[in-house]
Design a protein around this motif. Structure first.
Motif, PDB file in Angstrom:
ATOM      1  N   ASN A 277       0.964  -1.229   0.034  1.00  0.00           N
ATOM      2  CA  ASN A 277       0.126  -0.027  -0.062  1.00  0.00           C
ATOM      3  C   ASN A 277       0.786   1.267   0.010  1.00  0.00           C
ATOM      4  O   ASN A 277       1.700   1.277   0.901  1.00  0.00           O
ATOM      5  CB  ASN A 277      -1.003  -0.085   1.125  1.00  0.00           C
ATOM      6  N   THR A 280      -3.022   4.493   3.205  1.00  0.00           N
ATOM      7  CA  THR A 280      -4.009   4.025   3.889  1.00  0.00           C
ATOM      8  C   THR A 280      -4.854   5.117   4.507  1.00  0.00           C
ATOM      9  O   THR A 280      -4.451   5.932   5.135  1.00  0.00           O
ATOM     10  CB  THR A 280      -3.397   3.151   5.031  1.00  0.00           C
ATOM     11  N   GLU A 299      -7.701   1.359   1.267  1.00  0.00           N
ATOM     12  CA  GLU A 299      -6.052   0.939   1.103  1.00  0.00           C
ATOM     13  C   GLU A 299      -5.708   1.272  -0.299  1.00  0.00           C
ATOM     14  O   GLU A 299      -6.341   0.744  -1.173  1.00  0.00           O
ATOM     15  CB  GLU A 299      -5.751  -0.335   1.589  1.00  0.00           C
ATOM     16  N   LYS A 301      -2.943   0.780  -3.350  1.00  0.00           N
ATOM     17  CA  LYS A 301      -1.990  -0.019  -3.639  1.00  0.00           C
ATOM     18  C   LYS A 301      -1.084   0.867  -4.668  1.00  0.00           C
ATOM     19  O   LYS A 301      -1.413   1.719  -5.369  1.00  0.00           O
ATOM     20  CB  LYS A 301      -2.418  -1.271  -4.600  1.00  0.00           C
TER      21      LYS A 301
END
Length: 537
Positions: A277, A280, A299, A301
Motif C-alpha cells: 500500500n 492507507t 487502502e 496499492k
C-alpha cells in the motif's frame, strides 16, 4: 385508482443542450393513484425530464424541447412553473425553496394566502385586508398531519433540521387544492431512517387519495417498498418499464448501469501491484457541503489506478478534496508509512501528492493567465521551481518556465497557439490537460484526479483517459480517479471503490457484474449481504 386513466402522458420527449442530445424520445405514462419510480444513474436524464415537465426556465432558455404532454388526455403546453401548478403538477425539489425567516405556515401558504377583512379594509377597500392566520394555520396543520409529521405550524424555518424542511416542502405541495401529480426528487436523501419511513407512508396515503406520484430515488429498497411501476433511464433513453411485481432489486440494479464496457487497454499480464500500500485511509471524515464523507476506510496499492465512483451527493468527491486539505477533515491518512497532517494543502503537495480538481474553471485554472503560468504556478509556490536565487533577491526564470511548458504541451498534446496563449481560449479538453500538466509539474508519486472528463466532448474524453493510462503504465504513477461516469472507471481502473452515504459500500473489479455495481451505487449491496448472512445463520 391505480388502474384508472392516465394523469400524465409524455410522448417522444427530446432535449438538446448545445448540440448534445440528453433526452432521446422519452415516453412515460403515470396513472391516477400510482407511485411511479424513476431510476437511473447520474446524467441519465431524470432531472432534465422533470425540469421539462415543471416548465423550468433552464429548459426554455436553452432552446426548449421536442415532444408533447397530455394531462388527463388533454394536450398541454407548459412553459413555466406557474403553468405546471395551474395544471395540478407539484414538485418537491432536491434544493429547498423555503424562505428561512418565514414560519412553517407562511411557507406552506406562500402566494396562496387566506385574507380577511379588518376595520381599514372595510372602509378603504380590499387591498388593505389582513392575513387570516387562524385559517392558514388550520390548512398548514392539515397538510402536516397528512404526511404524519408533528412540526408546530408557527415555528420559523431558520435553524430547523433539514428533515423537517423537507416535510414542509412536501406539505406546501399537498396543500394546493388542484394537485393531481406530485414529483418527488430524491425526497429521502436528507432524511433519517425513521423520517424516511414516515415519508414513504405519507406517499402511500397520497396515492390512495388518487394523487399520482413520480418518485425519483436511487434507493432500491424504497422503490420496492412503495412503487407500483418503475421506469429506468440510461443515457437519455428509457431502457425498461416494469410493474413492481414483475421485477426485483437485482434486475433494477443491472438495468440502471448495464452498458457495453470497452477497456481502453487490457492488462499486459506483467503489471506488478504487489508492492504494498502506498496510502492507507482510516475513518476519514470530510465536511464538504453536498459531498460529506462520514468515515471512509480505504487502502491504495502502489502503481494502481483506483476508481472512486458513486451517485451525486454521496461523498465520493469529498475524499480527494479532504485529503488535499480543501475542506475541514478528520481521521488518519498514512502515506508511505508517515501520518499526513490533515487540513493543510501545502502538507499534501510537499509530500508528493497532487490533485486535479473537479472544478476546472473555478479552482483548477487561472483562466485569464497564460498556459505556461498555469502549468508552473503551483510548483513555483510550493517547491520554488523556476525561481533563480541571487544574493539579495530572487527572480523568475522565464526561460525555464517556457522550456518546461513547451515540453508539457508536447507530451500531453495540448492543442494551443503556444505557451503564452490565455487559458480561457482553450477547449474544455485542453483546459483539462493544462490542469494535469500543472499537477505533473509537482512530480507527484500519487495523483488524485476528480471528474477528469466532466464538460468535455467525447473525443477529448478518450484523450484524457488515454493520458491517465499512459502516466500509470509508463511512469508507474499511482492514480486515484473519482468520476460519475461508471463506464470510464470500468474502462481504465484496476479496482473501483463505490461510495454510498459517505462511506465505502464496497470495492469491485471492472469486469464485475452490472448488478453488483448497481446494488452498490444504490447503497443496497451491504444490506443484501447482511440479510443473506442472517438467513444463512
Amino acid at each position: 385508482m391505480k388502474n384508472g386513466a392516465n394523469i400524465l402522458q409524455m410522448k417522444n420527449i427530446e432535449k438538446e443542450y448545445f448540440g448534445n442530445k440528453v433526452l432521446k424520445g422519452i415516453n412515460l405514462s403515470v396513472r391516477a393513484g400510482e407511485i411511479h419510480a424513476l431510476l437511473g444513474e447520474n446524467g441519465a436524464g431524470k432531472s432534465t425530464l422533470m425540469n421539462i415537465l415543471f416548465g423550468m426556465p433552464v429548459i426554455h432558455s436553452t432552446g426548449g424541447y421536442k415532444g408533447e404532454f397530455l394531462i388527463e388526455g388533454r394536450k398541454v403546453d407548459i412553459k413555466s412553473p406557474k403553468d405546471a401548478m395551474n395544471e395540478g403538477i407539484g414538485m418537491v425539489h432536491q434544493e429547498f425553496m423555503l424562505v428561512p425567516g418565514f414560519t412553517v405556515t407562511e411557507n406552506i401558504k406562500l402566494n396562496r394566502e387566506i385574507l380577511k377583512h379588518n376595520l381599514l379594509s372595510r372602509v378603504f377597500g380590499e387591498n388593505l385586508k389582513s392575513l387570516d392566520y387562524e385559517n392558514m394555520n388550520k390548512d398548514a396543520r392539515k397538510a402536516l398531519n397528512t404526511i404524519g409529521i408533528n412540526i408546530e405550524e408557527w415555528a420559523t424555518i431558520a435553524g430547523m433540521p433539514v428533515g423537517y424542511m423537507q416535510f414542509v416542502e412536501i406539505a406546501r405541495e399537498i396543500d394546493k387544492s388542484n394537485v393531481k401529480l406530485l414529483v418527488f426528487d430524491e425526497p429521502t436523501a436528507v432524511l433519517t431512517e425513521s423520517e424516511a419511513k414516515t415519508l414513504l407512508s405519507a406517499m402511500k396515503k397520497l396515492a390512495d387519495s388518487g394523487i399520482a406520484i413520480i418518485f425519483i430515488t436511487h434507493r432500491l429498497d424504497e422503490v420496492m417498498s412503495v412503487a407500483d411501476s418503475i421506469t429506468i433511464l440510461r443515457d437519455g433513453e428509457v431502457v425498461a418499464t416494469r410493474d413492481k411485481k414483475d421485477t426485483n432489486v437485482m434486475e433494477l440494479a443491472e438495468l440502471m448501469v448495464g452498458r457495453k464496457i470497452e477497456r481502453i487497454a487490457k492488462s499486459d499480464g506483467k503489471r506488478n501491484l504487489s508492492k504494498g500500500n502506498i496510502m492507507t485511509i482510516k475513518n476519514l471524515k470530510v465536511q464538504m457541503p453536498g459531498e460529506e464523507v462520514k468515515g471512509v476506510n480505504l487502502e491504495i496499492k502502489e502503481g494502481e489506478i483506483l476508481g472512486i465512483g458513486g451517485l451525486a451527493g454521496q461523498g465520493k468527491i469529498g475524499i480527494a478534496n479532504g485529503i488535499m486539505g480543501l475542506y475541514n477533515s478528520d481521521g488518519e491518512v498514512i502515506f508511505r508509512g508517515k501520518k499526513l497532517k490533515l487540513n493543510s494543502p501545502e502538507e499534501s503537495l510537499n509530500n508528493g501528492i497532487a490533485f486535479v480538481s473537479e472544478d476546472r474553471r473555478g479552482v483548477g485554472l487561472l483562466l485569464d493567465t497564460s498556459i505556461e503560468e498555469n502549468i508552473t504556478i503551483t510548483a513555483m509556490q510550493i517547491k520554488k521551481k523556476f525561481i533563480k536565487n541571487y544574493f539579495l533577491f530572487t527572480q523568475l526564470s522565464k526561460s525555464e518556465m517556457r522550456q518546461h511548458s513547451l515540453k508539457m504541451i508536447k507530451e500531453l498534446d495540448i492543442r494551443c497557439r503556444g505557451p503564452q496563449q490565455v487559458t480561457r481560449r482553450l477547449s474544455g479538453g485542453n483546459q483539462q490537460k493544462v490542469c494535469i500538466a500543472r499537477a505533473l509539474t509537482m512530480e507527484p508519486e500519487i495523483l488524485f484526479v476528480s471528474e477528469p472528463t466532466r464538460g468535455i466532448d467525447i473525443g477529448a474524453k478518450k484523450l484524457v483517459l488515454d493520458l491517465l493510462l499512459k502516466l500509470n503504465r509508463e511512469k508507474g504513477m499511482t492514480i486515484i480517479m473519482t468520476s460519475s461516469e461508471l463506464g470510464e472507471l470500468r474502462a481504465i481502473c484496476d479496482r473501483i471503490a463505490i461510495v454510498s452515504e459517505g462511506r465505502i459500500e464496497g470495492i469491485l473489479k471492472p469486469e464485475d457484474s452490472d448488478a453488483e455495481f448497481g446494488l452498490m451505487m444504490a447503497g443496497h449491496y451491504s444490506k443484501l449481504r447482511n440479510r443473506e448472512g442472517l438467513e444463512d445463520a
